[in-house]
Write an enzyme that holds these catalytic residues in place. Sequence first.
Site, PDB file in Angstrom:
ATOM      1  N   LYS A  17     -39.495 -12.389  52.930  1.00  0.00           N
ATOM      2  CA  LYS A  17     -38.324 -13.132  52.447  1.00  0.00           C
ATOM      3  C   LYS A  17     -37.053 -12.316  52.678  1.00  0.00           C
ATOM      4  CE  LYS A  17     -40.389 -16.001  48.748  1.00  0.00           C
ATOM      5  NZ  LYS A  17     -39.838 -17.301  49.163  1.00  0.00           N
ATOM      6  N   SER A  67     -36.286 -14.944  46.191  1.00  0.00           N
ATOM      7  CA  SER A  67     -36.969 -14.478  44.983  1.00  0.00           C
ATOM      8  C   SER A  67     -36.438 -13.112  44.575  1.00  0.00           C
ATOM      9  CB  SER A  67     -38.477 -14.398  45.219  1.00  0.00           C
ATOM     10  OG  SER A  67     -39.142 -13.939  44.053  1.00  0.00           O
TER      11      SER A  67
END
Length: 332
Positions: free
Chosen positions: A218, A189
């Site tokens: 992430k 992302s």
Amino acid sequence: MCFKAFLLHYIVVCASLCKISQAALSLSPRPLPKKQVIVTGAAGKTGKLVFSLLIKDERYYPLGLVRTERSGKKLIKEVENCGLENIWVCDVTTLDPQGQNGIPNGVDDAAAMIICTSAKPLVRKRSVLKAFLQMPLNAMRGKKAFDFRSLEFYYKKGQHPELVDYQGQIAQIDLAKKLGIPHVILVSSMGGTDSKDFLNTLGKNKKGEGNGDILIWKRKAEKYLIDSGLQYTIIHPGGLKDTPSGDLGIDLDVDDKLKSRTIRSISRCDVAKLCIAALSATKGKSTAFDCVNAELSKGVKRKSAEDTIQDFLASGKTYDYSDMNISENFSI
């Protein structure tokens, strides 16, 4: 020539032609075997699009990893030409890369793994009601009537970012290493360079407590992949939209520079196309990039995902992960 002699001659000629045809076929090039590609999170919105494109692509044989048998049955029903042999039921949060249980035969021949797993925040219904009740007051104060950032989010038990986006992705990367899968494509992302990004607050209460920090987890998983020694392609989409590709182009850049754009979103379809393109367009090179849709100038044709990646690689741009070497900046 009598009829019997003519018939015998005809049979001999036909047999000779048949042998010549068989010889010609044996000399013609055989089609290349399909490359097996593992798609994790294949039941999710983006993962399903990636999986569907691979099913249609004659170059690849996809194996979709899903968390439950129910998800697997749904995928078989919804994706044309998907069979039971294309499904692998496994929960990435409990995946043991050192064990053999539940690992299908033949996956060690896979050419690549595309990771589309991600924790999914859910909104608390009472916060939605509260936001609606607040709308008249916000309007009177000249603010946005519906304040999206006032909503409260949570993750299902055992499905929060640390487990799914960090530990789960590390387990998948370790599995790729164990099976000798040379290339890992990770759908992450945009926004990971800013630890104060709004997405990191999802799952936390007003005191900042709870299971949030999705972009931080992430990014930690991305750094683990970079240090793994495998070829990697890390894709950072902007806001994901459930729309067709349309006439918009795809722009790539690094280090969240695209967050300053007017358009900071991208179609899931385009993200899926970038995943497929990365299988061939990267040509053994590792890379990481952000991606958003962009308006095309008049008369400019939309580039393919393959050309978009190749042009980005030719630019020489690289993603900066130096912040990950300073633990206090991204501590949890």
